[in-house]
Scaffold this motif. Structure first.
Motif, PDB file in Angstrom:
ATOM      1  N   THR A 180      48.569  52.950  42.217  1.00 42.45           N
ATOM      2  CA  THR A 180      49.531  52.589  43.418  1.00 42.45           C
ATOM      3  C   THR A 180      50.127  51.319  43.314  1.00 42.45           C
ATOM      4  O   THR A 180      51.312  50.950  43.544  1.00 42.45           O
ATOM      5  CB  THR A 180      49.172  53.002  44.673  1.00 42.45           C
ATOM      6  N   ALA A 181      49.316  50.267  43.256  1.00 42.61           N
ATOM      7  CA  ALA A 181      49.787  48.875  43.468  1.00 42.61           C
ATOM      8  C   ALA A 181      50.499  48.464  42.213  1.00 42.61           C
ATOM      9  O   ALA A 181      51.311  47.819  42.323  1.00 42.61           O
ATOM     10  CB  ALA A 181      48.301  48.075  43.530  1.00 42.61           C
ATOM     11  N   LEU A 182      49.997  48.786  40.850  1.00 47.59           N
ATOM     12  CA  LEU A 182      50.751  48.588  39.658  1.00 47.59           C
ATOM     13  C   LEU A 182      52.225  49.187  39.747  1.00 47.59           C
ATOM     14  O   LEU A 182      53.308  48.325  39.455  1.00 47.59           O
ATOM     15  CB  LEU A 182      50.122  49.412  38.443  1.00 47.59           C
ATOM     16  N   THR A 183      52.270  50.488  40.086  1.00 47.63           N
ATOM     17  CA  THR A 183      53.576  50.825  40.452  1.00 47.63           C
ATOM     18  C   THR A 183      54.621  50.032  41.294  1.00 47.63           C
ATOM     19  O   THR A 183      55.683  50.267  41.198  1.00 47.63           O
ATOM     20  CB  THR A 183      53.582  52.493  40.835  1.00 47.63           C
ATOM     21  N   ALA A 184      53.972  49.357  42.206  1.00 47.03           N
ATOM     22  CA  ALA A 184      54.828  48.721  43.222  1.00 47.03           C
ATOM     23  C   ALA A 184      55.175  47.246  42.788  1.00 47.03           C
ATOM     24  O   ALA A 184      55.622  46.685  43.530  1.00 47.03           O
ATOM     25  CB  ALA A 184      54.088  48.883  44.723  1.00 47.03           C
ATOM     26  N   SER A 185      54.294  46.699  41.875  1.00 50.67           N
ATOM     27  CA  SER A 185      54.411  45.430  41.365  1.00 50.67           C
ATOM     28  C   SER A 185      55.445  45.178  40.205  1.00 50.67           C
ATOM     29  O   SER A 185      56.029  46.110  39.618  1.00 50.67           O
ATOM     30  CB  SER A 185      52.988  45.081  40.960  1.00 50.67           C
ATOM     31  N   THR A 186      55.815  44.037  39.826  1.00 50.98           N
ATOM     32  CA  THR A 186      56.587  43.590  38.931  1.00 50.98           C
ATOM     33  C   THR A 186      55.593  42.937  37.574  1.00 50.98           C
ATOM     34  O   THR A 186      56.154  42.837  36.364  1.00 50.98           O
ATOM     35  CB  THR A 186      57.654  42.641  39.333  1.00 50.98           C
ATOM     36  N   GLU A 187      54.504  42.538  38.042  1.00 51.27           N
ATOM     37  CA  GLU A 187      53.424  41.790  37.084  1.00 51.27           C
ATOM     38  C   GLU A 187      52.201  42.041  37.225  1.00 51.27           C
ATOM     39  O   GLU A 187      51.727  42.456  38.358  1.00 51.27           O
ATOM     40  CB  GLU A 187      53.850  40.450  36.892  1.00 51.27           C
ATOM     41  N   VAL A 188      51.391  42.142  36.237  1.00 52.05           N
ATOM     42  CA  VAL A 188      49.967  42.568  36.250  1.00 52.05           C
ATOM     43  C   VAL A 188      49.286  41.042  35.715  1.00 52.05           C
ATOM     44  O   VAL A 188      49.428  40.805  34.802  1.00 52.05           O
ATOM     45  CB  VAL A 188      49.489  43.888  35.646  1.00 52.05           C
ATOM     46  N   LEU A 189      48.397  40.752  36.749  1.00 48.32           N
ATOM     47  CA  LEU A 189      47.552  39.565  36.253  1.00 48.32           C
ATOM     48  C   LEU A 189      45.971  39.990  36.019  1.00 48.32           C
ATOM     49  O   LEU A 189      45.453  40.532  37.129  1.00 48.32           O
ATOM     50  CB  LEU A 189      47.383  38.547  37.204  1.00 48.32           C
ATOM     51  N   MET A 190      45.235  39.954  34.921  1.00 48.87           N
ATOM     52  CA  MET A 190      44.060  40.345  34.795  1.00 48.87           C
ATOM     53  C   MET A 190      43.055  39.111  34.684  1.00 48.87           C
ATOM     54  O   MET A 190      43.161  38.347  33.686  1.00 48.87           O
ATOM     55  CB  MET A 190      44.211  41.239  33.571  1.00 48.87           C
ATOM     56  N   PRO A 191      42.156  38.849  35.574  1.00 45.87           N
ATOM     57  CA  PRO A 191      41.227  38.015  35.364  1.00 45.87           C
ATOM     58  C   PRO A 191      39.990  38.685  34.577  1.00 45.87           C
ATOM     59  O   PRO A 191      39.590  39.844  34.698  1.00 45.87           O
ATOM     60  CB  PRO A 191      40.460  37.840  36.672  1.00 45.87           C
ATOM     61  N   ILE A 192      39.304  38.004  33.326  1.00 43.57           N
ATOM     62  CA  ILE A 192      38.265  38.565  32.473  1.00 43.57           C
ATOM     63  C   ILE A 192      37.114  37.582  32.700  1.00 43.57           C
ATOM     64  O   ILE A 192      37.318  36.341  32.351  1.00 43.57           O
ATOM     65  CB  ILE A 192      38.619  38.585  31.224  1.00 43.57           C
ATOM     66  N   GLN A 193      35.974  37.713  32.969  1.00 48.02           N
ATOM     67  CA  GLN A 193      34.748  36.998  33.006  1.00 48.02           C
ATOM     68  C   GLN A 193      34.348  36.710  31.428  1.00 48.02           C
ATOM     69  O   GLN A 193      34.433  37.668  30.838  1.00 48.02           O
ATOM     70  CB  GLN A 193      33.591  37.948  33.871  1.00 48.02           C
ATOM     71  N   CYS A 194      33.793  35.592  31.506  1.00 47.11           N
ATOM     72  CA  CYS A 194      33.545  35.008  30.274  1.00 47.11           C
ATOM     73  C   CYS A 194      31.950  35.638  30.071  1.00 47.11           C
ATOM     74  O   CYS A 194      30.934  34.947  30.169  1.00 47.11           O
ATOM     75  CB  CYS A 194      33.543  33.733  29.890  1.00 47.11           C
ATOM     76  N   GLU A 195      31.934  36.910  29.683  1.00 50.47           N
ATOM     77  CA  GLU A 195      30.555  37.486  29.588  1.00 50.47           C
ATOM     78  C   GLU A 195      30.400  38.269  28.417  1.00 50.47           C
ATOM     79  O   GLU A 195      31.533  38.596  27.847  1.00 50.47           O
ATOM     80  CB  GLU A 195      29.949  38.160  30.988  1.00 50.47           C
ATOM     81  N   TYR A 196      29.176  38.900  28.094  1.00 52.00           N
ATOM     82  CA  TYR A 196      29.257  39.504  26.875  1.00 52.00           C
ATOM     83  C   TYR A 196      29.962  40.995  26.923  1.00 52.00           C
ATOM     84  O   TYR A 196      30.466  41.314  25.773  1.00 52.00           O
ATOM     85  CB  TYR A 196      27.592  40.100  26.555  1.00 52.00           C
ATOM     86  N   PHE A 197      30.070  41.730  28.258  1.00 55.29           N
ATOM     87  CA  PHE A 197      30.790  42.876  28.336  1.00 55.29           C
ATOM     88  C   PHE A 197      32.083  42.576  28.689  1.00 55.29           C
ATOM     89  O   PHE A 197      32.908  43.441  29.227  1.00 55.29           O
ATOM     90  CB  PHE A 197      30.050  43.975  29.074  1.00 55.29           C
ATOM     91  N   ALA A 198      32.903  41.503  28.411  1.00 58.77           N
ATOM     92  CA  ALA A 198      34.058  41.112  29.030  1.00 58.77           C
ATOM     93  C   ALA A 198      35.185  42.064  28.456  1.00 58.77           C
ATOM     94  O   ALA A 198      36.167  42.423  29.171  1.00 58.77           O
ATOM     95  CB  ALA A 198      34.516  39.799  28.574  1.00 58.77           C
ATOM     96  N   MET A 199      35.026  42.606  27.224  1.00 58.19           N
ATOM     97  CA  MET A 199      36.510  43.502  26.758  1.00 58.19           C
ATOM     98  C   MET A 199      35.968  44.908  27.121  1.00 58.19           C
ATOM     99  O   MET A 199      36.939  45.779  26.889  1.00 58.19           O
ATOM    100  CB  MET A 199      36.365  43.388  25.235  1.00 58.19           C
TER     101      MET A 199
END
Length: 259
Positions: free
Chosen positions: A142-161
């Motif tokens: 729902t939030a994505l549909t209402a937004s213009t951009e998506v910002l993704m934080p990714i933690q620097c850990e083994y399972f980051a991806m």
């Protein structure tokens, strides 16, 4: 995914959806402190807490709302509160089960209602940042549909991806469904420790995969970022000379440069 798409929206400001399917990656920390940094740079900013945990709301010293204005039928202006940071306003989150269930079951009506509400006030702000729950469920969609951009934080850990494939597929579907309204705004590496080999490996892997969509700025491990919310403050208020404050200042500059 080697480039950042051009935004194709007819709104005045930018609506950034801060999202990751995992918890504990710095999502709320980023939503709170980036919105504060943008406000401190002179940009009119609004932080919208769409996470039922209401951590963003508490981080700025507020109590959750009895009902979430973002899914109501009335104007939301009266529910917006001013924070201690100049130029930064907030739309508080709600833990009300009825609101959570309503958004969790969001179909086209609820989705369009959220988008309609945000579009109705976007001309009053330069930036609206939406803090989402740690999932790829209906609330996040729902939030994505209402937004213009998506910002993704990714933690620097083994399972980051791990799990990012599902999230990226969800984002791509929304991009198609909204005729390009939503674009990839950027990937942010968090909890960054340059002295750890694992951090360097994750950094290389993420940048190789995502290309120039990854921000140059990184957010280090900093106790100030963890402590500030317990005082109801942003990191700039709590520890303005900390590494965390510097990192989010740098990120703010990059976000502004990507306009």
């Amino acid at each position: 995914m080697q480039s950042v798409s051009n935004r194709n929206v007819d709104t005045v400001g930018r609506i950034l959806c801060v999202v990751n399917q995992k918890g504990g990656v710095g999502k709320t920390t980023t939503a709170v402190n980036l919105s504060a940094a943008l406000a401190m740079s002179g940009k009119r900013s609004l932080l919208v807490d769409l996470d039922p945990q209401c951590n963003a709301t508490g981080s700025l010293g507020f109590e959750p709302s009895d009902g979430h204005a973002i899914i109501g039928t009335e104007s939301i202006e009266s529910n917006i509160v001013e924070t201690q940071v100049a130029n930064l306003s907030m739309l508080r989150g709600s833990r009300t089960l009825q609101d959570v269930d309503r958004l969790a079951d969001a179909g086209e009506t609820e989705t369009s209602q959220v988008r309609k509400h945000l579009d109705s006030i976007i001309d009053q702000y330069d930036f609206i940042l939406v803090d989402c729950p740690p999932s790829v469920g209906p609330l996040t969609q729902t939030a994505l549909t209402a937004s213009t951009e998506v910002l993704m934080p990714i933690q620097c850990e083994y399972f980051a991806m791990e799990g990012l494939t599902q999230l990226i597929q969800t984002i791509k579907k929304v991009i198609v469904a909204t005729d390009g309204r939503l674009t990839f705004g950027g990937i942010l590496l968090t909890m960054y420790d340059p002295y750890l080999e694992l951090t360097r490996e994750v950094d290389e892997e993420v940048r190789d995969f995502f290309g120039d969509i990854v921000f140059d700025s990184v957010v280090p491990r900093d106790v100030s970022l963890s402590e500030a919310p317990s005082h109801g403050k942003t990191v700039f208020e709590y520890a303005p000379r900390s590494r965390g404050a510097f990192a989010y200042t740098q990120l703010c500059m990059e976000v502004l440069e990507r306009d």
